[in-house]
Design a protein around this motif. Structure first.
Motif, PDB file in Angstrom:
ATOM      1  N   ILE A  12       0.859  -1.183   0.000  1.00 15.99           N
ATOM      2  CA  ILE A  12       0.000   0.000   0.000  1.00 15.99           C
ATOM      3  C   ILE A  12       0.893   1.230   0.000  1.00 15.99           C
ATOM      4  CG2 ILE A  12      -1.780   1.245   1.272  1.00 15.99           C
ATOM      5  CD1 ILE A  12      -2.564  -1.532   2.468  1.00 15.99           C
ATOM      6  N   PRO A  13       0.675   2.145  -0.952  1.00 22.71           N
ATOM      7  CA  PRO A  13       1.517   3.346  -0.994  1.00 22.71           C
ATOM      8  C   PRO A  13       1.530   4.073   0.348  1.00 22.71           C
ATOM      9  CG  PRO A  13       0.098   3.239  -2.927  1.00 22.71           C
ATOM     10  CD  PRO A  13      -0.349   2.145  -1.992  1.00 22.71           C
ATOM     11  N   THR A  14       2.729   4.382   0.799  1.00 25.40           N
ATOM     12  CA  THR A  14       2.925   5.048   2.078  1.00 25.40           C
ATOM     13  C   THR A  14       3.889   6.199   1.862  1.00 25.40           C
ATOM     14  OG1 THR A  14       2.568   2.960   3.239  1.00 25.40           O
ATOM     15  CG2 THR A  14       3.662   4.708   4.474  1.00 25.40           C
ATOM     16  N   GLY A  15       3.428   7.398   2.142  1.00 23.27           N
ATOM     17  CA  GLY A  15       4.261   8.576   1.941  1.00 23.27           C
ATOM     18  C   GLY A  15       5.301   8.735   3.034  1.00 23.27           C
ATOM     19  N   TYR A  54       4.594   6.508  12.334  1.00 27.08           N
ATOM     20  CA  TYR A  54       3.816   5.964  11.223  1.00 27.08           C
ATOM     21  C   TYR A  54       2.357   6.210  11.565  1.00 27.08           C
ATOM     22  CZ  TYR A  54       1.168   2.516   8.574  1.00 27.08           C
ATOM     23  OH  TYR A  54       0.227   1.896   7.782  1.00 27.08           O
ATOM     24  N   VAL A  55       1.619   6.793  10.617  1.00 25.24           N
ATOM     25  CA  VAL A  55       0.219   7.142  10.835  1.00 25.24           C
ATOM     26  C   VAL A  55      -0.626   6.495   9.749  1.00 25.24           C
ATOM     27  CG1 VAL A  55      -1.449   9.030  10.935  1.00 25.24           C
ATOM     28  CG2 VAL A  55       0.821   9.330  11.936  1.00 25.24           C
ATOM     29  N   ARG A  61      -1.760   6.411   4.412  1.00 24.60           N
ATOM     30  CA  ARG A  61      -0.696   6.020   5.324  1.00 24.60           C
ATOM     31  C   ARG A  61       0.485   6.956   5.126  1.00 24.60           C
ATOM     32  NH1 ARG A  61      -2.024   0.199   5.064  1.00 24.60           N
ATOM     33  NH2 ARG A  61      -4.249   0.303   5.408  1.00 24.60           N
ATOM     34  N   GLY A  62       1.155   7.270   6.192  1.00 21.15           N
ATOM     35  CA  GLY A  62       2.303   8.153   6.081  1.00 21.15           C
ATOM     36  C   GLY A  62       3.323   7.915   7.177  1.00 21.15           C
ATOM     37  N   ILE A  63       4.560   8.140   6.812  1.00 19.02           N
ATOM     38  CA  ILE A  63       5.668   8.119   7.764  1.00 19.02           C
ATOM     39  C   ILE A  63       6.148   9.560   7.876  1.00 19.02           C
ATOM     40  CG2 ILE A  63       8.042   7.362   8.163  1.00 19.02           C
ATOM     41  CD1 ILE A  63       7.286   4.793   6.588  1.00 19.02           C
ATOM     42  N   TYR A  64       6.202  10.047   9.091  1.00 19.73           N
ATOM     43  CA  TYR A  64       6.653  11.408   9.361  1.00 19.73           C
ATOM     44  C   TYR A  64       7.927  11.334  10.187  1.00 19.73           C
ATOM     45  CZ  TYR A  64       1.935  12.507   7.881  1.00 19.73           C
ATOM     46  OH  TYR A  64       0.780  12.599   7.154  1.00 19.73           O
ATOM     47  N   VAL A  65       8.972  12.007   9.709  1.00 20.48           N
ATOM     48  CA  VAL A  65      10.258  12.019  10.389  1.00 20.48           C
ATOM     49  C   VAL A  65      10.671  13.479  10.564  1.00 20.48           C
ATOM     50  CG1 VAL A  65      12.694  11.315  10.272  1.00 20.48           C
ATOM     51  CG2 VAL A  65      10.915   9.799   9.368  1.00 20.48           C
ATOM     52  N   GLN A  66      11.211  13.767  11.741  1.00 18.76           N
ATOM     53  CA  GLN A  66      11.664  15.133  12.002  1.00 18.76           C
ATOM     54  C   GLN A  66      12.786  15.510  11.037  1.00 18.76           C
ATOM     55  OE1 GLN A  66      12.228  16.294  16.090  1.00 18.76           O
ATOM     56  NE2 GLN A  66      14.021  17.511  15.518  1.00 18.76           N
ATOM     57  N   SER A  67      12.679  16.678  10.458  1.00 17.95           N
ATOM     58  CA  SER A  67      13.707  17.152   9.525  1.00 17.95           C
ATOM     59  C   SER A  67      14.952  17.590  10.294  1.00 17.95           C
ATOM     60  CB  SER A  67      13.161  18.316   8.690  1.00 17.95           C
ATOM     61  OG  SER A  67      12.804  19.389   9.538  1.00 17.95           O
ATOM     62  N   GLY A  68      16.064  17.647   9.573  1.00 24.42           N
ATOM     63  CA  GLY A  68      17.311  18.140  10.146  1.00 24.42           C
ATOM     64  C   GLY A  68      18.089  17.139  10.974  1.00 24.42           C
TER      65      GLY A  68
END
Length: 160
Positions: A12-15, A54-55, A61-68
Motif C-alpha cells: 500500500i503506498p505510504t508517503g 507511522y500514521v 498512510r504516512g511516515i513522518y520524520v523530524q527534519s534536520g
C-alpha cells in the motif's frame, strides 16, 4: 535495501514526509486523540522525544520524520517507522510493545549495519527499555531460526 536485505516491502503506498519539530508534535498529539490505541503499539508516545511516527488514517498512510536529523539518525528512524508500516499491512492487530517495537528496532538495526554504523548498533543493544528488549528478542530469534522467522513471528497467524 529493506526488500533486498530483509524481504519486507509495502503493498500500500505510504508517503514519507520530513516535518519540523512543531509539526511532528502536532501529528503525534492528533494521532493520540484520534486513535484509542496508538499506531505504534500499546504504549504512549512522548511528543517531546519522538523523532518519527507511522500514521494510518483510513486508506491513507504516512511516515513522518523530524527534519534536520543527522544521516544516521534519519536512517534509523525511517527504517523503524517503515517496519511499523509493514506491520500495519501484515498484522494490524495490537501486539505486545516488546514484539511490536522489537521488529521495528530489528529493521533499524539491520539498516544501520548496511551503512556500517556500528557504534549506534551497539547503543541500540544496550537499551534497557522495551525497544532494547524487543531488539534482543528479535536478534535471539534470528540467531536461532533465521531472518524469516522474525518476520513470520510478527505476522498474523493466517498471514504467516
Amino acid at each position: 535495501m529493506l526488500v533486498r536485505t530483509l524481504g519486507i516491502s509495502l503493498n500500500i503506498p505510504t508517503g514519507l514526509a520530513l516535518v519540523d519539530r512543531r509539526q511532528l508534535r502536532a501529528i503525534i498529539e492528533q494521532q493520540s486523540r484520534e486513535v484509542s490505541e496508538p499506531s505504534g503499539g500499546s504504549h504512549e508516545l512522548d511528543p517531546e522525544r519522538t523523532l518519527g511516527i507511522y500514521v494510518r488514517r483510513g486508506l491513507r498512510r504516512g511516515i513522518y520524520v523530524q527534519s534536520g536529523l543527522p544521516r544516521m539518525l534519519f536512517l534509523q528512524i525511517a527504517a523503524h517507522e517503515y517496519a511499523h508500516a509493514w506491520q500495519g499491512e501484515n498484522c494490524p492487530l495490537a501486539m505486545e510493545p516488546v514484539q511490536h517495537e522489537g521488529l521495528a528496532e530489528w529493521v533499524a538495526y539491520h539498516t544501520l549495519a548496511t551503512y556500517n554504523y556500528q557504534r549506534e548498533r551497539q547503543r541500540m543493544l544496550r537499551r534497557e527499555d522495551f525497544y532494547g528488549q524487543g531488539l534482543r528478542w528479535a536478534l535471539k530469534l534470528e540467531a536461532r531460526a533465521g531472518m524469516q522467522a522474525v518476520l513470520d513471528q510478527c505476522r498474523c497467524p493466517d498471514e504467516a
